[in-house]
Design a protein around this motif. Sequence first.
Motif, PDB file in Angstrom:
ATOM      1  N   LEU A 286       0.833  -1.205   0.000  1.00  0.00           N
ATOM      2  CA  LEU A 286       0.000   0.000   0.000  1.00  0.00           C
ATOM      3  C   LEU A 286       0.869   1.258   0.000  1.00  0.00           C
ATOM      4  CD1 LEU A 286      -2.704   1.373   0.002  1.00  0.00           C
ATOM      5  CD2 LEU A 286      -2.860   1.028   2.478  1.00  0.00           C
ATOM      6  N   LYS A 287       1.955   1.229   0.738  1.00  0.00           N
ATOM      7  CA  LYS A 287       2.885   2.355   0.703  1.00  0.00           C
ATOM      8  C   LYS A 287       3.379   2.597  -0.725  1.00  0.00           C
ATOM      9  CE  LYS A 287       7.435   3.877   2.313  1.00  0.00           C
ATOM     10  NZ  LYS A 287       8.668   3.468   3.019  1.00  0.00           N
ATOM     11  N   SER A 288       3.725   1.543  -1.442  1.00  0.00           N
ATOM     12  CA  SER A 288       4.186   1.678  -2.828  1.00  0.00           C
ATOM     13  C   SER A 288       3.083   2.220  -3.732  1.00  0.00           C
ATOM     14  CB  SER A 288       4.667   0.320  -3.351  1.00  0.00           C
ATOM     15  OG  SER A 288       5.807  -0.126  -2.638  1.00  0.00           O
ATOM     16  N   MET A 289       1.838   1.801  -3.478  1.00  0.00           N
ATOM     17  CA  MET A 289       0.717   2.314  -4.267  1.00  0.00           C
ATOM     18  C   MET A 289       0.531   3.808  -4.043  1.00  0.00           C
ATOM     19  SD  MET A 289      -1.968  -0.843  -3.713  1.00  0.00           S
ATOM     20  CE  MET A 289      -3.364  -0.015  -4.506  1.00  0.00           C
ATOM     21  N   MET A 290       0.704   4.263  -2.810  1.00  0.00           N
ATOM     22  CA  MET A 290       0.580   5.690  -2.519  1.00  0.00           C
ATOM     23  C   MET A 290       1.694   6.474  -3.197  1.00  0.00           C
ATOM     24  SD  MET A 290      -0.753   5.717   1.460  1.00  0.00           S
ATOM     25  CE  MET A 290      -1.140   7.487   1.450  1.00  0.00           C
ATOM     26  N   GLU A 291       2.887   5.922  -3.191  1.00  0.00           N
ATOM     27  CA  GLU A 291       3.999   6.589  -3.884  1.00  0.00           C
ATOM     28  C   GLU A 291       3.739   6.653  -5.378  1.00  0.00           C
ATOM     29  OE1 GLU A 291       7.582   5.343  -0.764  1.00  0.00           O
ATOM     30  OE2 GLU A 291       7.140   4.060  -2.492  1.00  0.00           O
ATOM     31  N   ALA A 292       3.222   5.562  -5.943  1.00  0.00           N
ATOM     32  CA  ALA A 292       2.930   5.542  -7.378  1.00  0.00           C
ATOM     33  C   ALA A 292       1.834   6.537  -7.746  1.00  0.00           C
ATOM     34  CB  ALA A 292       2.511   4.128  -7.796  1.00  0.00           C
ATOM     35  N   ALA A 293       0.917   6.795  -6.812  1.00  0.00           N
ATOM     36  CA  ALA A 293      -0.161   7.766  -7.056  1.00  0.00           C
ATOM     37  C   ALA A 293       0.355   9.205  -7.031  1.00  0.00           C
ATOM     38  CB  ALA A 293      -1.266   7.595  -6.019  1.00  0.00           C
ATOM     39  N   GLY A 294       1.560   9.403  -6.496  1.00  0.00           N
ATOM     40  CA  GLY A 294       2.150  10.729  -6.474  1.00  0.00           C
ATOM     41  C   GLY A 294       2.329  11.344  -5.106  1.00  0.00           C
ATOM     42  N   PHE A 295       1.997  10.612  -4.052  1.00  0.00           N
ATOM     43  CA  PHE A 295       2.183  11.138  -2.705  1.00  0.00           C
ATOM     44  C   PHE A 295       3.666  11.188  -2.338  1.00  0.00           C
ATOM     45  CE2 PHE A 295      -2.236   9.687  -2.305  1.00  0.00           C
ATOM     46  CZ  PHE A 295      -2.810  10.788  -1.673  1.00  0.00           C
TER      47      PHE A 295
END
Length: 253
Positions: free
Chosen positions: A223-232
């Motif tokens: 989930l952390k990686s997904m947030m980073e991929a979203a631009g956070f």
Amino acid sequence: MNEHDERPGTTHFGFRDVPVADKQKLVGEVFSSVAGSYDLMNDLMSMGIHRVWKRYFVATAQVGRGARVLDLAGGTGDIAALLRDRVGDAGELVLGDINGSMLRVGRDRMVDRGNVQGFEYVQCNAQALPFPDASFDLVTIAFGLRNVTDKDAALSEMLRVLKVGGQARVLEFSEVTMDWFKPIYDFHSFKVLPRLGRLFAQDADSYRYLAESIRKHPPQEALKSMMEAAGFARCGYRNLTGGIVAIHDGYKA
């Protein structure tokens, strides 16, 4: 296993693969069924600890007086009620939920508590938020992200509606980190919880789905990686109660 493991054109609904177009309706039926017993559901799923998790989630949020906050999957208003003290009379709290039954229960409960001023209720899909860019200082979602069909889209929308410097917070059941506790947790989730759901809410199937949905949700690092991929930016997480739940944070740079 997470939502990226399904066959093309399908997504998970608990441990079942279903057509992507069907998941929103199926999840909606679950929450329409449990809306009246939502607090009981959370008590059964977390053995009552969810109230402590929610207080900690709000107490450690980056938010101050006069802030404008969006609480997605706002449910029965637990998070928004706690946030009220943080934002004060000058603040504004928007409760968003895709499920009309949940939103009505939340609105009625907030009115009964005397929480009227500064609250707005919006039935909306987290994957396509009806708000302008840079509208909120804080966006929260507690125990709701795992039920969203397209989590990547929802995270992108959360980022879009945040102001620069704003914080997104996700409170969600996650992956237990204590090996000795995993079989106990599985037994509670898959054997005890559906029986309790049948006994107290006359609905074993919805509770079974909710337990299964936890296991299909992306674990902490994913989930952390997904947030980073979203631009956070500055993404991180903190495990609570041995990883039964985790708080994920991200910021809009």
